[in-house]
Structure formats: C-alpha cells, structure tokens
Design an enzyme around this catalytic site. Structure first.
Site, short mmCIF file in Angstrom:
data_model
loop_
_atom_site.label_atom_id
_atom_site.label_comp_id
_atom_site.label_asym_id
_atom_site.label_seq_id
_atom_site.Cartn_x
_atom_site.Cartn_y
_atom_site.Cartn_z
N LYS A 35 -41.47 -43.43 74.58
CA LYS A 35 -41.72 -42.83 73.27
C LYS A 35 -41.65 -41.30 73.36
CE LYS A 35 -45.18 -44.20 69.92
NZ LYS A 35 -46.63 -44.30 69.74
N PHE A 159 -57.38 -39.14 56.31
CA PHE A 159 -57.28 -39.98 55.13
C PHE A 159 -55.82 -40.10 54.67
CE2 PHE A 159 -61.54 -38.24 55.23
CZ PHE A 159 -62.31 -39.38 55.07
N GLU A 162 -49.80 -44.11 54.93
CA GLU A 162 -48.42 -44.25 55.37
C GLU A 162 -47.51 -44.19 54.16
OE1 GLU A 162 -47.88 -47.70 57.89
OE2 GLU A 162 -49.71 -47.22 58.97
N LYS A 214 -65.51 -42.60 56.64
CA LYS A 214 -64.16 -43.17 56.77
C LYS A 214 -64.16 -44.68 56.50
CE LYS A 214 -60.03 -43.98 57.67
NZ LYS A 214 -58.80 -43.46 58.11
N CYS A 270 -54.87 -50.58 58.59
CA CYS A 270 -56.17 -49.92 58.36
C CYS A 270 -57.14 -50.76 57.54
CB CYS A 270 -55.94 -48.57 57.70
SG CYS A 270 -54.83 -47.54 58.66
N LYS A 273 -58.43 -54.08 59.09
CA LYS A 273 -59.21 -53.79 60.32
C LYS A 273 -60.54 -53.12 59.99
CE LYS A 273 -57.66 -50.27 62.71
NZ LYS A 273 -58.59 -49.13 62.80
N ARG A 337 -47.46 -54.43 60.08
CA ARG A 337 -48.74 -54.91 60.60
C ARG A 337 -49.59 -55.45 59.46
NH1 ARG A 337 -50.62 -49.79 63.96
NH2 ARG A 337 -49.42 -48.79 62.31
C1 UGA Z 1 -55.18 -46.56 54.04
C2 UGA Z 1 -55.98 -45.61 53.13
O1 UGA Z 1 -55.43 -45.66 51.80
C3 UGA Z 1 -55.90 -44.18 53.66
O2 UGA Z 1 -56.70 -43.33 52.84
C4 UGA Z 1 -56.41 -44.16 55.10
O3 UGA Z 1 -56.34 -42.85 55.65
C5 UGA Z 1 -55.57 -45.08 55.95
O4 UGA Z 1 -55.66 -46.42 55.38
C6 UGA Z 1 -56.11 -45.07 57.34
O5 UGA Z 1 -57.23 -45.53 57.56
O6 UGA Z 1 -55.46 -44.50 58.23
P1 UGA Z 1 -52.59 -47.20 54.31
O7 UGA Z 1 -53.03 -48.22 55.32
O8 UGA Z 1 -51.44 -46.31 54.64
O9 UGA Z 1 -53.80 -46.19 53.97
O10 UGA Z 1 -52.22 -48.02 53.00
P2 UGA Z 1 -52.74 -48.03 51.47
O11 UGA Z 1 -51.90 -47.15 50.66
O12 UGA Z 1 -54.20 -47.89 51.40
O13 UGA Z 1 -52.36 -49.54 51.08
C7 UGA Z 1 -53.01 -50.64 51.73
C8 UGA Z 1 -52.59 -51.95 51.12
O14 UGA Z 1 -53.16 -52.10 49.83
C9 UGA Z 1 -51.08 -52.14 50.93
O15 UGA Z 1 -50.75 -53.44 51.37
C10 UGA Z 1 -50.88 -51.99 49.44
O16 UGA Z 1 -49.77 -52.71 48.96
C11 UGA Z 1 -52.18 -52.57 48.92
N1 UGA Z 1 -52.54 -52.11 47.55
C12 UGA Z 1 -52.78 -50.79 47.31
C13 UGA Z 1 -52.67 -53.04 46.54
O17 UGA Z 1 -52.48 -54.26 46.73
N2 UGA Z 1 -53.05 -52.62 45.29
C14 UGA Z 1 -53.28 -51.32 45.02
O18 UGA Z 1 -53.63 -51.00 43.85
C15 UGA Z 1 -53.13 -50.38 46.05
#
Ligand code: UGA
Length: 442
Positions: A35, A159, A162, A214, A270, A273, A337
């Site tokens: 990597k 926060f 992705e 968090k 995230c 988990k 994931r």
């Molecule tokens: C999430 C948090 O949103 C971030 O703030 C945090 O920093 C990050 O985890 C982390 O702990 O590192 P992420 O995993 O990138 O970010 O994804 P999200 O945008 O939160 O989406 C998570 C899931 O929820 C996705 O499968 C998305 O499709 C779903 N989702 C989201 C819904 O089903 N409905 C919604 O209204 C919003």
C-alpha cells in the site's frame, strides 16, 4: 507543523492528505508495504472523490511522505495520530478489536523522546485513551532511566463521511479535543487552525467524553435511519408515503431533514460497528441501550423486508435472473463493507437465482468477495437488465437518475422494479410499464 499519521485507511489517509494540503508536513506510516509503495507513486488504494489528486499534489509539493518505519514515524513529529482500524471482533461479543490501537501505543512508548502527544482518531470505546496512556507509560518505564519524556494521549475523533471525506475534513463542523492538558489543547488548536472558520466549534472535553461523543453521534444517525425504516413499514401497511412524511418532518429544525431516508438499511464500516460497540460498552457499564438493540434489529431485518417485496411479486426466484443496480454501501465510494447488497446478493444466490450486477466503482470489490457461477457483473446498466425478470436498485448513484427507463423496461423479460432507495417516482415508473415498488410508498 510536523505530523505523523499511523494507518492509511479512509480516515488516516484523508486526514493526512488534508493536513498536508493546509501546509503541515505529514508522514503517513502503514505496516502494509504494498500500500505504501502504491501511495509513494501517487496512487490511492481505494476510491474517494478528489483524494488521488490531492495525494499527488502534496507529494509533489514535498509536504506528504509515506513510509513503513514505525520508529521514524514516532520521531518525525510532535503530534502522532493513530488512525488504525477497529474492526468488529467476533471473539469478544461485539467489542471492537482494539489490538491495532494498542500496538500503536506500544510503538509510541518504545520510541517517544522529549515532549509528544499521541492523538487517537480511531473510533474506540470510552476509556480507551486511558488504557493507551497506561500502555505508553509502561513501555517508557521498561526502557529504564534516560531522557525526560513528557507525553499525553488525546482523543480527537473524526466525523468524515466516505464519498465526501475531503470536503468534510477541510470544512469540519466541529473539532473535539479530548484532553485534560492545556499543552495538548494548544497543539491541537495549532494543527486545526487552518481548518476553522470563525464559528466552527472547537470543543475541549475529557478523553472519555470525546470517545462517547463519537459513538453517540454515529448511533444517533443509525437511530434516525432505523426509525424511518420502521415508519416506512407502517406507511406500507396504511397506504402512506414515507418520502412525504420525511420531507414534512424535516421541516422542523428540531428534527432536521438529513438521515431520514428509508431504504435497505444502513451499511458501511462505521454505523453497524459503532452501534454494536456502544451496545457492548453499555452492557459493560451496566446501562444497557434498549433503543440501540431495536435500531440494530430493524436494520438487520430491513434487508428481508426489502426482499419480501420482490417475493410478493416473484414468489419463486429459483432459475430467474435478477439485476442489481448499485453494490457499494452508499454512492461515491467503492466500499462494500457491511453493504446491504452483500446480504441481498447472497440470499438470492442461495435461493437459486441468477444475479447480474452493475456498480460504477464497486464491481472489483464485490467480485473479490463473491464468486459464484450464477453471479456476474456487467459493463453498464443496460447490459445488466437484458432479459432479467426483476431489477433491484440498491445504491442511489446519481447516474441512475438519468437512466432511459423506457429502454430498461423494453430490455427486461419481466417488469418488476424494486427501488431500495426511493430514487424514482412511483407513478412515473408505473407509466413506463414497471411493476414498481418502493420502500414505504405503496
Ligand atoms: C458515518 C457517519 O455519517 C460519519 O459522520 C462518521 O464520521 C463515519 O461514519 C465514521 O465513523 O467514520 P459513513 O460510514 O461514511 O459515515 O456513511 P453515512 O453517510 O453515515 O451512511 C451510512 C449508511 O446509512 C449508508 O449505508 C447509507 O446509505 C445509509 N443511510 C444514510 C440511509 O439509509 N438513510 C439516510 O437517510 C442516510
């Protein structure tokens, strides 16, 4: 300022690149030599919009370096960030596996000299910074008498989301400094000064509080989603429309309009988990989270609720061909994931269906994960739907919005379209000739 980042996953790499972008000198360390070799050539190991351009730019401007030497990593900077993975650990209930975090603490203790801080960015259970502090202190003690060393372990969770991680990091909505030390706070203030607008909150709290914030934030987001998925089930039962319900609810600033989209359930590395992690920490602290148990259960059953919509129109999928549009856990990432697509795909294969899939960037990842004679990927959505009995939309990629639906229905053998993200308008889709089913909109 000189900064070291241990771990070049989503959080570590994005954070390191953004630190370099605002003028810090950054060394990113990882144990994965392949990597690191890739990164040294300016190539990124995963897809994140805008990331590879910034990696190349900051390497060229000599502010961003990559290496595998842990000793050099600790000695390079006065702030050493830990951004290694904390995957779910199956062996110990639902506690995340903290072995990589503890290994970095040990390394830090082995090589630290003078004054330095260890900053933990990985998502960890409350109390982890204190455990890391004990590990560092015992490593230093085992080195015997020598230089005077002064260190602190700070919790500084991220926060970023992705898919828009660069934007989130360059323009944070808050910075948490989990420390009891004024010196550590001052170092973090200096590091983050270029990121802060006049009104960005910089919150100094205790390490345990930062770690709890968090978990609480991610679990609250998961709660919003599961709540809306339950409302969607109710809407289906009473003939209401969950999209209209969410829109009207979101007009109330106390509720807020984001994270109210019903669908196939949340995925990613995230939210699932961290819900498990906080459930575990709650059990440990003898304050169990009943709400979160339901949040997790609703999310796990949401994939089945979605598939039931297919089965009610196509009771026996054995020998049938099903198209999946979208595989990543959300748009703008190749991350699969805990993606809902994985469970849905495997269930369909178990039931004897043939599955053809398309995703703009996640097909390589899914092909590495699932290998089955009845599963294939196609080069575009139109090839994917050719001769299929049903289409399941699993990720709301913006390019799907402009699909030629007349062409799609014409290419299919059947006419079933199950929209797991409520991307399309039910009446319009029915006018195109689909048997269209959304989530909570029937
Ligand atoms: C999430 C948090 O949103 C971030 O703030 C945090 O920093 C990050 O985890 C982390 O702990 O590192 P992420 O995993 O990138 O970010 O994804 P999200 O945008 O939160 O989406 C998570 C899931 O929820 C996705 O499968 C998305 O499709 C779903 N989702 C989201 C819904 O089903 N409905 C919604 O209204 C919003």
């Amino acid at each position: 300022m000189r900064i070291t980042i241990f771990g070049t996953g989503y959080v570590g790499l994005v954070t390191g690149v953004c630190f370099a972008e605002v003028g810090h000198e950054v060394l990113c360390i990882d144990i994965d030599a392949q990597k690191i070799a890739l990164l040294q050539e300016g190539k990124t190991p995963f897809f994140e919009p805008g990331l590879s351009e910034l990696v190349r730019k900051n390497i060229a401007e000599k502010r961003l370096y990559f290496g595998t030497d842990a000793k050099e990593g600790v000695q390079f900077a006065s702030a050493v960030f830990c951004s290694v993975g904390t995957p779910p650990s199956c062996s110990i209930g639902h506690e995340p596996d903290l072995s990589a975090v503890f290994a970095i603490s040990k390394t830090f203790g082995q090589f630290v000299k003078g004054e330095k801080i260890l900053v933990n960015k990985s998502t960890v259970p409350p109390g982890t910074a204190e455990k890391c502090r004990i590990i560092v202190a015992s490593e230093i003690a085992s080195r015997g008498k020598g230089d005077t060393i002064s260190f602190d372990v700070v919790s500084n969770p991220e926060f970023l989301q992705e898919g828009c991680a660069i934007e989130n990091t360059l323009h944070p909505d808050r910075i948490l400094a989990g420390t009891t030390s004024d010196t550590s706070e001052a170092i973090l203030r200096e590091i983050y000064a270029p990121f802060l607008c006049s009104n960005t909150p910089f919150l100094r709290v205790s390490p345990q509080t930062a770690e709890t914030i968090k978990y609480a934030a991610n679990c609250f987001l998961a709660t919003k989603i599961s709540f809306m998925n339950e409302i969607a089930r109710f809407c289906d039962a009473v003939g209401a429309d969950v999209s209209d319900v969410a829109q009207a609810m979101g007009c109330d600033p106390r509720i807020g309009s984001s994270f109210l989209r019903a669908g196939v359930g949340y995925g990613g590395s995230c939210l699932p988990k961290d819900v498990s992690g906080l459930l575990f920490s709650g059990e440990q602290a003898k304050t169990p989270f009943r709400i979160l148990e339901s949040v997790r259960e609703v999310n796990e059953t949401q994939r089945e609720v979605f598939l039931e919509k297919l089965f009610s129109l196509l009771p026996d999928v054995s020998g049938k061909t099903i198209a999946l549009l979208g595989l990543s856990f959300k748009p703008n990432t190749d991350d699969i994931r805990e993606a809902p697509s994985l469970k849905i795909l495997n269930r369909l294969l178990e039931l004897g269906a043939r599955v053809r899939a398309f995703d703009p960037v996640a097909m390589n990842n899914i092909s590495r994960e699932v290998s089955h004679e009845n599963f294939s990927c196609a080069k575009d959505p139109y090839v994917t739907v050719q001769g299929v009995d049903a289409v399941l939309l699993l990720t709301e990629w913006s390019e799907f919005q402009n699909l030629d639906m007349k062409r799609i229905v014409g290419l299919m053998k059947g006419d079933i379209f199950i929209d797991g993200r409520n991307m399309f308008h039910p009446l319009q889709m029915r006018e195109f000739g689909f048997q269209y089913v959304g989530i909570g909109r029937n």
